[in-house]
Design a protein around this motif. Structure first.
Motif, mmCIF file in Angstrom:
data_model
loop_
_atom_site.group_PDB
_atom_site.id
_atom_site.type_symbol
_atom_site.label_atom_id
_atom_site.label_comp_id
_atom_site.label_asym_id
_atom_site.label_seq_id
_atom_site.Cartn_x
_atom_site.Cartn_y
_atom_site.Cartn_z
ATOM 1 N N ILE A 99 39.457 2.199 35.773
ATOM 2 C CA ILE A 99 38.443 2.656 34.822
ATOM 3 C C ILE A 99 38.500 1.830 33.541
ATOM 4 O O ILE A 99 37.472 1.387 33.006
ATOM 5 N N MET A 100 39.710 1.615 33.033
ATOM 6 C CA MET A 100 39.880 0.842 31.804
ATOM 7 C C MET A 100 39.358 -0.583 31.975
ATOM 8 O O MET A 100 38.709 -1.145 31.073
ATOM 9 N N GLN A 101 39.637 -1.176 33.111
ATOM 10 C CA GLN A 101 39.194 -2.547 33.369
ATOM 11 C C GLN A 101 37.671 -2.630 33.427
ATOM 12 O O GLN A 101 37.072 -3.548 32.847
ATOM 13 N N THR A 102 37.044 -1.683 34.105
ATOM 14 C CA THR A 102 35.587 -1.678 34.208
ATOM 15 C C THR A 102 34.940 -1.562 32.833
ATOM 16 O O THR A 102 34.030 -2.322 32.485
ATOM 17 N N ASN A 103 35.428 -0.641 32.029
ATOM 18 C CA ASN A 103 34.828 -0.428 30.715
ATOM 19 C C ASN A 103 35.095 -1.596 29.762
ATOM 20 O O ASN A 103 34.246 -1.935 28.931
ATOM 21 N N ARG A 104 36.265 -2.185 29.872
ATOM 22 C CA ARG A 104 36.555 -3.364 29.039
ATOM 23 C C ARG A 104 35.633 -4.519 29.423
ATOM 24 O O ARG A 104 35.141 -5.259 28.569
ATOM 25 N N GLN A 105 35.399 -4.665 30.706
ATOM 26 C CA GLN A 105 34.528 -5.730 31.200
ATOM 27 C C GLN A 105 33.123 -5.615 30.602
ATOM 28 O O GLN A 105 32.482 -6.624 30.293
ATOM 29 N N PHE A 106 32.667 -4.367 30.397
ATOM 30 C CA PHE A 106 31.335 -4.146 29.828
ATOM 31 C C PHE A 106 31.380 -3.972 28.308
ATOM 32 O O PHE A 106 30.405 -3.552 27.703
ATOM 33 N N ASN A 107 32.523 -4.268 27.699
ATOM 34 C CA ASN A 107 32.677 -4.305 26.234
ATOM 35 C C ASN A 107 32.453 -2.953 25.559
ATOM 36 O O ASN A 107 31.967 -2.889 24.423
ATOM 37 N N VAL A 108 32.839 -1.884 26.238
ATOM 38 C CA VAL A 108 32.749 -0.558 25.627
ATOM 39 C C VAL A 108 33.651 -0.475 24.393
ATOM 40 O O VAL A 108 33.380 0.277 23.461
ATOM 41 N N HIS A 109 34.699 -1.279 24.365
ATOM 42 C CA HIS A 109 35.700 -1.213 23.295
ATOM 43 C C HIS A 109 35.267 -1.887 22.000
ATOM 44 O O HIS A 109 35.918 -1.700 20.969
ATOM 45 N N GLY A 110 34.181 -2.688 22.017
ATOM 46 C CA GLY A 110 33.887 -3.427 20.784
ATOM 47 C C GLY A 110 32.572 -4.170 20.774
ATOM 48 O O GLY A 110 32.433 -5.152 20.039
ATOM 49 N N TYR A 111 31.594 -3.717 21.539
ATOM 50 C CA TYR A 111 30.355 -4.482 21.695
ATOM 51 C C TYR A 111 29.706 -4.886 20.371
ATOM 52 O O TYR A 111 29.283 -6.036 20.213
ATOM 53 N N PRO A 112 29.587 -4.003 19.367
ATOM 54 C CA PRO A 112 28.885 -4.406 18.139
ATOM 55 C C PRO A 112 29.546 -5.561 17.407
ATOM 56 O O PRO A 112 28.888 -6.276 16.645
ATOM 57 N N PHE A 113 30.853 -5.745 17.621
ATOM 58 C CA PHE A 113 31.570 -6.813 16.928
ATOM 59 C C PHE A 113 31.670 -8.073 17.785
ATOM 60 O O PHE A 113 31.963 -9.149 17.275
ATOM 61 N N ILE A 114 31.424 -7.909 19.074
ATOM 62 C CA ILE A 114 31.455 -9.052 19.981
ATOM 63 C C ILE A 114 30.136 -9.805 19.928
ATOM 64 O O ILE A 114 30.086 -11.034 19.937
#
Length: 573
Positions: A99-114
C-alpha cells in the motif's frame, strides 16, 4: 434405508446462502465519482487520466485485500535482537509495504511540492496542485486509512524543511522522491524517506507549552545547531520514520522544534527508545508509539523559541488531511451502502427502494457531497501557501486557511463518526463483524477527531484566529454575500452568525461549537449553491436547517424524483 437417509438429509439442510452480497470491489473509484470529476473540472485539473489510473489501482480487489491484511496483521515491535542489542524495529505485514509503495508512486506524500504550485491550463486558468493532491489522498483513503498518517506528516513537514537550506540540500530529493524505500538505514544511504512527528507528552496533551522534554545544545545555540534531547513522548507517530519533528524545551530560548533522525550518520541508532506500540481502537495498520529520549541528537529548525508556531504550521497541513481523510471514509461508506442496498431484497423489493432506507441513503449522500465540496475548496486555497514566504497570499485565502481549516476538521470528522455508524447499520449484523470493510471504516473515524487537536481545540483555534485577525471572519462572510442574498435561509443564517460574533468572550467560548458548526454549514451551503446541482443544494439547505437535523440520520422530507437523481449522482447503478 439408504435412500430414506439421503432424503432426510436434504430436508434438514439449512445452509443455502442467498440474498447475501459482498462489499463492492474491483471498480474504478475515480470514474464512478461524478461529483469529484465535476469539482476537478471546476478547478481546471489536467490530471484526469492519472486520477483514473489511480482510482482503478486502489479499486482493485487486490488492493482491498491488502488493506484487510494490513489491518488484521498489525505492526509488531522488536526492541532487541537475538543477542540483546537494541534495535527498536517495527515489523509490518507485506501488505502494508504494498500500500505504501503504491501511494508513494502516485505522490500522495507530497504532490503539491513535487509539481509546480501553479500550472497554466490550456484556457489560461490556473490549476490547483492541492486539489489534485487532495484527490489522490481522498481516493486511497477510501480503502485504507492507516497509511495516510505517514503520508500526511511527510507532506506537512516539507514546507518547514524547505526553509532550512543546509538540511534541505541533504534530504530534499529524498522527501520528494516517488520511489518507496523501506530499508532501515541512515538517511544519506536511502532513496526516499518519511518524516513523523513527536509532540504530545503525558502531562500536557494538547497543552504543548507544558512539555518537559529538554534540549541542550552541544555547542552553539539556535537554528541549524545540534542539540541533545532528553525526555519522553506519549504519542510518537510512525516510529519507523527516518526522522521526526520534535518539540522540546530549551534552557534559555523557550520551546524549539528539532529534526531528530532515526539513525545517525555512522549508521548507529539515535537514542530514541521505543517503549511500546499503542493498542488503538482503529488505525491498526499504522504504528503509533511511546518513546524515551536519552540524549537523542537533533537539529533545531525554525527560529529559537518558536517551536510551537513551527510545528503548528505543519499541523495546519495535517489538519487538512484529516478533513480529506474523513471525507474519503464518508464516500466509501456511502458507495458500499448504495451498492449493497440495490441488491439486497427485503419485503418484496430492493432495500434501496424502501422509503425509510432511501431517507438514510439520501442523508448520507448529501453529507458526503457537502464534505467533498468543502474539503476540495479548502485545499484550493493552499496553493497560495506554497509560495515562498506567502508573498502573494490573498486575504480570502488567509481567511479560508486560518478559519476553515480547524472548522472543517472539527465538523467533517465529527460527522464521519456518526455517519459511519449509520452506514454500518445498513448492513445489519454483517456490518458489525470484522470480516468486511464497514467495521474498519467505523473504527477509523474517531482518530481524525482527536489527532492534530480534538474538537474543542479546533473550535478554540477558530476563536483565536478571529481575535488575532478580526478582519478574516468579515472577509469570509462577505465572500458568501451573493449566495446568501439569493436564498432566504442563508441570508438569515449569516445574520445570526454576525450576531454571535459580538457576544462577550466567555459566552462566545461557551458557544464555540455552535459558532463553528453554523460557520461550516453556511460555507457548505454556499459551496453547494455555487458548484452542485441546484436540486442537491436545495435539499442540503432545507435538511440542514431543519429543526430536526442532527438528531438522527434520515430525518428528511424530499421528493421521490429528487432522491432517484441524487442516488444516481452519488453512484451510477
Amino acid at each position: 434405508m439408504q435412500s430414506q437417509h439421503i432424503v432426510g438429509m436434504e430436508k434438514t439442510s439449512t445452509h443455502t446462502v442467498s440474498n447475501q452480497f459482498d462489499e463492492l470491489q474491483d471498480y474504478n473509484l475515480f470514474e464512478t465519482d461524478t461529483i469529484l470529476k465535476e469539482i476537478l473540472h471546476h478547478y481546471h485539473s489536467e490530471l484526469q487520466a492519472e486520477h483514473s489510473a489511480f482510482g482503478e489501482t486502489v479499486g482493485r480487489a487486490s488492493f482491498f485485500q491488502a488493506a484487510d491484511l494490513a489491518n488484521r496483521h498489525t505492526p509488531e515491535l522488536n526492541r532487541f535482537d537475538a543477542r540483546g542489542r537494541r534495535i527498536d524495529q517495527v515489523e509490518f505485514h507485506p501488505a502494508w509495504h504494498q500500500i505504501m509503495q503504491t501511494n508513494r508512486q502516485f505522490n500522495v506524500h507530497g504532490y503539491p511540492f513535487i509539481t509546480q504550485p501553479f500550472i497554466q491550463s490550456n484556457d489560461g486558468q490556473k490549476n490547483s496542485a492541492w486539489v489534485d493532491w487532495a484527490t489522490k489522498f481522498y481516493l486511497t483513503g477510501q480503502v485504507e486509512a492507516g497509511n495516510l498518517c505517514p503520508h500526511a506528516m511527510t507532506l506537512g513537514c516539507i514546507p518547514l524543511l524547505q526553509r532550512e537550506p543546509k538540511l534541505w540540500a541533504e534530504i530534499g530529493d529524498k522527501l520528494l522522491s516517488s520511489e518507496y524505500d523501506a530499508r532501515d538505514m541512515p538517511i544519506a544511504e536511502k532513496k526516499s524517506i518519511w518524516v513523523g512527528m513527536g509532540m504530545t507528552e503525558k502531562q500536557g496533551g494538547s497543552d504543548v507549552r507544558a512539555n518537559q522534554t529538554l534540549a541542550k545544545p552541544i555547542d552553539k545555540t539556535g537554528r541549524g545547531e545540534a542539540y541533545l534531547l532528553t525526555g519522553h513522548k506519549w504519542f510518537f507517530s510512525v516510529p519507523m520514520s527516518d526522522a521526526h519533528l520534535v518539540v522540546a524545551q530549551t534552557e534559555h530560548e523557550g520551546i524549539g522544534c528539532f529534526f531528530v533522525p532515526r539513525r545517525l550518520a555512522d549508521g548507529s541508532l539515535n537514542q530514541v527508545h521505543v517503549q511500546r506500540l499503542k493498542e488503538k481502537v482503529g488505525n491498526r495498520s499504522n504504528s503509533s508509539s511511546e518513546v524515551e529520549f536519552q540524549n537523542a541528537w537533533g537539529i533545531m529548525i525554525g527560529e529559537e523559541g518558536r517551536g510551537i508556531p513551527t510545528i503548528i504550521e505543519m499541523a495546519n497541513y495535517t489538519r487538512l488531511t484529516c478533513s480529506v481523510g474523513s471525507t474519503a471514509i464518508l464516500r466509501q461508506a456511502l458507495v458500499q451502502c448504495l451498492a449493497y442496498t440495490r441488491q439486497r431484497q427485503t419485503f418484496g423489493k430492493a432495500l434501496a427502494e424502501q422509503p425509510l432506507m432511501q431517507a438514510v441513503l439520501a442523508d448520507l449522500a448529501l453529507e458526503t457531497e457537502a464534505a467533498l465540496q468543502l474539503s476540495m475548496h479548502l485545499a484550493s486555497h493552499y496553493d497560495l501557501m506554497a509560495e515562498q514566504n506567502h508573498a502573494n497570499e490573498n486575504a480570502l485565502s488567509q481567511a479560508w486557511i486560518r478559519l476553515m481549516t480547524p472548522a472543517a476538521k472539527f465538523w467533517i470528522c465529527k460527522r464521519a463518526v456518526e455517519l459511519a455508524g449509520e452506514a454500518m447499520e445498513v448492513f445489519g449484523g454483517n456490518g458489525y463483524v470484522d470480516n468486511g470493510i464497514m467495521a474498519r471504516l467505523f473504527r477509523e473515524t474517531p482518530v481524525n477527531t482527536i489527532w492534530e487537536g480534538s474538537g474543542n481545540i479546533m473550535c478554540l483555534d477558530v476563536l483565536r484566529a478571529m481575535k488575532r485577525e478580526s478582519e478574516l471572519i468579515e472577509i469570509l462572510l462577505a465572500s458568501f454575500s451573493e449566495e446568501c442574498a439569493s436564498h432566504a435561509i442563508l441570508k438569515i443564517e449569516r445574520s445570526k452568525l454576525y450576531e454571535m460574533l459580538i457576544l462577550p468572550p466567555d459566552q462566545l467560548q461557551f458557544q464555540a461549537r455552535t459558532l463553528v458548526i453554523r460557520l461550516v454549514l453556511l460555507a457548505q451551503s454556499v459551496l453547494m449553491v455555487r458548484y452542485s446541482e441546484s436540486y442537491v443544494a436545495e435539499a442540503f439547505i432545507q435538511s440542514r436547517y431543519s429543526a430536526m437535523h442532527g438528531r438522527v440520520v434520515g430525518m428528511l422530507n424530499l421528493s421521490q424524483a429528487d432522491l432517484q437523481r441524487l442516488f444516481e449522482r452519488a453512484l451510477a447503478s
